[in-house]
Motif scaffolding. Structure first.
Motif, PDB file in Angstrom:
ATOM      1  N   SER A  81       0.808  -1.224   0.000  1.00 31.30           N
ATOM      2  CA  SER A  81       0.000   0.000   0.000  1.00 31.30           C
ATOM      3  C   SER A  81       0.837   1.267   0.000  1.00 31.30           C
ATOM      4  O   SER A  81       0.313   2.362   0.188  1.00 31.30           O
ATOM      5  N   ASP A  82       2.145   1.127  -0.230  1.00 34.17           N
ATOM      6  CA  ASP A  82       3.013   2.297  -0.244  1.00 34.17           C
ATOM      7  C   ASP A  82       3.868   2.260  -1.506  1.00 34.17           C
ATOM      8  O   ASP A  82       3.943   1.246  -2.196  1.00 34.17           O
ATOM      9  N   GLY A  83       4.536   3.371  -1.808  1.00 32.83           N
ATOM     10  CA  GLY A  83       5.397   3.438  -2.989  1.00 32.83           C
ATOM     11  C   GLY A  83       4.689   4.088  -4.159  1.00 32.83           C
ATOM     12  O   GLY A  83       4.541   5.301  -4.224  1.00 32.83           O
ATOM     13  N   GLY A  84       4.237   3.264  -5.106  1.00 35.60           N
ATOM     14  CA  GLY A  84       3.649   3.794  -6.332  1.00 35.60           C
ATOM     15  C   GLY A  84       4.685   4.413  -7.245  1.00 35.60           C
ATOM     16  O   GLY A  84       4.404   5.344  -8.004  1.00 35.60           O
ATOM     17  N   TRP A  85       5.893   3.841  -7.218  1.00 38.68           N
ATOM     18  CA  TRP A  85       7.019   4.409  -7.968  1.00 38.68           C
ATOM     19  C   TRP A  85       7.058   3.905  -9.410  1.00 38.68           C
ATOM     20  O   TRP A  85       6.551   2.837  -9.743  1.00 38.68           O
TER      21      TRP A  85
END
Length: 345
Positions: A81-85
């Protein structure tokens, strides 16, 4: 909910005013529109959450306000649920596939033993990798194909997956294996199923970051400096007009930053060439294309046929920078920075 703002009703944006990191451009011939994908930034998209947004333009000068095309929170039981890089969008078999890197700090992974390769860093690893999502439109919404795991092996800490299709039609994901787990970061590849839904077989090693022979050249002899880590980042594969296979990638280069001899560094855009013309290499490293804290570049063609490279600079509070490029055999050269488009700097 994903963005539904009528972007044509809002004053166009210019690259110097557009926050973006890890830029990726799709030039859509059907609509004559450039799509510039990057991680969601709520300050400009107006949408909260980890995900992907896209700016659009017909001339690389005037851009719409970004539209959010993917949100992690809208996926069912997603493992990260984190990042999105490092979002990328690729056309494949009549649909569009988004690759983007997520992570989950609550799911730890093994770390190298203390002192491994002489590194002075304390390493802490967690689950990180590229997911694959699909849509019928370049504007999404994109839905993750497999919510339970990243596409590369989940016991590896990886990022920045990109699509490569070999001459036989076999799709691959090429990705960076994090220095946080390897100390000397590597570039690897793994075969994908025909529908890009999963990885098939075992990873294939391509090269390691320390293969870049020019790393450390800016540090004068006798000045003490850190050993590894060595970073791999931002791969993109490109077949040249003469049939050579290039792999663009980025790393960090150390140099002497202060008058007291302290060591600093910056993001670097570089590339390698496959001596065999195949993905498996061997890969021969070339000198950097750009320094000045520039990187995570990719190549695309304008609608009038020019070869362009977009990078972000600087690493923090990044903006998109455009360069006109050309090939001389298997050598990639910078012709000029397009300061009329990106504002210079």
């Amino acid at each position: 909910m994903l963005s539904t703002v009528a972007e044509t009703e809002i004053e166009p944006m210019r690259l110097p005013d557009m926050p973006l990191h890890d830029p990726f451009v799709v030039a859509d011939d059907r609509t004559g529109t450039y799509h510039l994908y990057t991680s969601n930034d709520p300050s400009v998209s107006g949408v909260d959450g980890i995900g992907t947004m896209v700016y659009r333009s017909q001339d690389l000068r005037h851009w719409t306000r970004p539209r959010v095309v993917f949100l992690a929170a809208e996926q069912q039981e997603l493992w990260g649920s984190d990042g999105g890089w490092a979002p990328e969008v690729h056309a494949w078999n009549g649909r569009y596939y988004l690759f983007t890197t997520l992570h989950n700090e609550d799911r730890p992974l093994p770390v190298p033993p203390p002192g491994h390769y002489g590194t002075p860093f304390r390493l802490s690893n967690h689950m990180r990798g590229t997911v694959t999502a699909v849509s019928d439109s370049l504007l999404g919404p994109f839905t993750v194909v497999d919510s339970s795991r990243p596409t590369p092996p989940q016991h590896l800490m990886t990022l920045d997956g990109t699509l490569y299709v070999d001459p036989s039609g076999q799709p691959w994901m090429v990705y960076a294996h994090e220095w946080l787990q390897t100390v000397d970061g590597t570039m690897e590849a793994i075969r994908l199923a025909p529908d890009l839904s999963r990885a098939v077989g075992e990873p294939v090693f391509l090269f390691k970051a320390s293969d870049a022979f020019w790393l450390g050249e800016q540090i004068p002899g006798g000045v003490p400096h850190q050993l590894p880590p060595y970073v791999t980042d931002g791969p993109q594969l490109y077949r040249t007009p003469d049939g050579s296979l290039l792999l663009l990638w980025s790393t960090y280069e150390k140099n002497v930053a202060g008058q007291d001899g302290t060591i600093g560094g910056g993001y670097v855009q570089t590339y390698a060439v496959s001596e065999s013309g195949e993905l498996t290499g061997p890969w021969r490293q070339r000198r950097p294309l750009l320094r000045d804290d520039s990187g995570h570049g990719m190549l695309f063609h304008t609608f009038d046929g020019r070869l362009m490279m977009i990078v972000h600079r600087p690493f923090d509070d990044a903006r998109g920078k455009l360069y006109e490029m050309r090939f001389a055999g298997d050598e990639l050269r910078v012709l000029r920075q397009c300061t009329d488009l990106d504002g210079g700097g």
